[in-house]
Write a protein that holds these residues in place. Structure first.
Motif, PDB file in Angstrom:
ATOM      1  N   CYS A   9       0.838  -1.195   0.000  1.00  0.00           N
ATOM      2  CA  CYS A   9       0.000   0.000   0.000  1.00  0.00           C
ATOM      3  C   CYS A   9       0.874   1.246   0.000  1.00  0.00           C
ATOM      4  CB  CYS A   9      -0.915  -0.014   1.212  1.00  0.00           C
ATOM      5  SG  CYS A   9       0.008   0.116   2.760  1.00  0.00           S
ATOM      6  N   CYS A  75      -5.926  -0.775   2.851  1.00  0.00           N
ATOM      7  CA  CYS A  75      -5.117  -0.511   4.034  1.00  0.00           C
ATOM      8  C   CYS A  75      -5.882   0.420   4.971  1.00  0.00           C
ATOM      9  CB  CYS A  75      -3.790   0.127   3.633  1.00  0.00           C
ATOM     10  SG  CYS A  75      -2.862   0.722   5.078  1.00  0.00           S
ATOM     11  N   CYS A  78      -3.744   3.973   5.256  1.00  0.00           N
ATOM     12  CA  CYS A  78      -3.614   4.941   4.156  1.00  0.00           C
ATOM     13  C   CYS A  78      -4.735   4.838   3.126  1.00  0.00           C
ATOM     14  CB  CYS A  78      -2.261   4.791   3.460  1.00  0.00           C
ATOM     15  SG  CYS A  78      -2.091   3.276   2.500  1.00  0.00           S
TER      16      CYS A  78
END
Ligand SMILES: [Zn+2]
Ligand SMILES: [Zn+2]
Length: 267
Positions: A9, A75, A78
């Motif tokens: 990610c 994720c 984020c």
């Protein structure tokens, strides 16, 4: 044993690796992909579940049930979207191609859910376009428009100073393939080659035996002016359907540069 490819990610919390061979790679235009990624379309590849291994952060993944049969995982730190899974193919995980750090074993080969695409998406490649209820059915009338099968092969020009004239055409945006005092070769969009040979300076006022087209005439004029090529004023009436200006080539020829006038289909 094929090389594993790492991915993850944006923030690095979730790291994984996939070990090819993969199963497919396709651009998905469905509305769920577009919304969840904030993108025109999303490029996925499929991998057998046992070929996906987590290096870190599996517990940082948030799993969103996006449909009756499927989940999308991102994720939790984020927000990067990473995986899509479906009860319809439980042994396969779809992985976002852009999350990989290295090259995959295959290139994108299809557009799926193409009939759901955002109407501001301009797709010009020649990949198959599938859609319908499953996203993977043929779409009559939506086959990619092929480019014409032929282009002009070669155009020729003579110049007293082949290298200097060649540098001029390179500055216009042609791709230089060869430049010597005796011969120079330039490639144009569509595959046409310009060949330069030594010869006398053109007669005053002589035009080059070809003209050039650009996508954005004003931008080209500004770019050529900034490069010191002294383009003439833009003229809207010199030829029908085109705005144009001329440039003086070091060979003595006037080179006419025109606004693009094509059908809008791939060329
Ligand atoms: Zn992250
Ligand atoms: Zn999709």
């Amino acid at each position: 044993m094929p090389e594993a490819v790492s991915g993850g990610c944006l923030c690095g919390a979730v790291r994984f690796r996939v070990t090819p061979p993969t199963l497919f790679c396709a651009h998905c235009h469905c509305s769920m992909c577009r919304k969840s990624h904030g993108a025109a379309f999303v490029t996925w590849f499929g991998i057998p579940r046992e070929r996906l291994a987590f290096e870190s952060g599996e517990d940082a993944l948030v799993v969103h049930r996006s449909s009756e049969h499927g989940t999308r995982s991102f994720c939790g730190r984020c927000g990067s979207s990473l995986f899509c899974e479906s009860a319809r193919h439980p042994d396969t995980v779809d992985v976002v191609l852009a999350s990989l750090d290295g090259p995959l074993d295959r290139a994108p080969a299809l557009h799926v859910y193409f009939d759901s695409r955002a109407d501001w998406t301009d797709v010009r490649d020649e990949l198959p376009r599938l859609g319908g209820a499953s996203g993977t059915e043929p779409l009559p009338g939506l086959a990619p428009e092929p480019r014409p099968g032929v282009c002009v092969g070669h155009v020729f020009l003579t110049a007293p100073d082949v290298e200097k004239t060649g540098a001029f055409f390179a500055a216009l945006g042609m791709r230089e393939l060869e430049r010597t005092p005796e011969f120079a070769l330039y490639e144009l969009r569509g595959g046409t080659h310009l060949l330069l040979f030594p010869g006398a300076t053109a007669d005053p006022g002589a035009s080059a035996p070809f003209d050039l087209m650009v996508d954005d005439l004003d931008a080209a004029h500004a770019r050529f002016a900034a490069a010191g090529l002294a383009p003439g004023p833009i003229d809207a009436a010199r030829t029908p359907h085109h705005r144009s200006f001329t440039l003086a080539a070091p060979s003595g020829h006037a080179v006419l540069v025109q606004s693009s006038h094509v059908s809008g289909k791939p060329v």
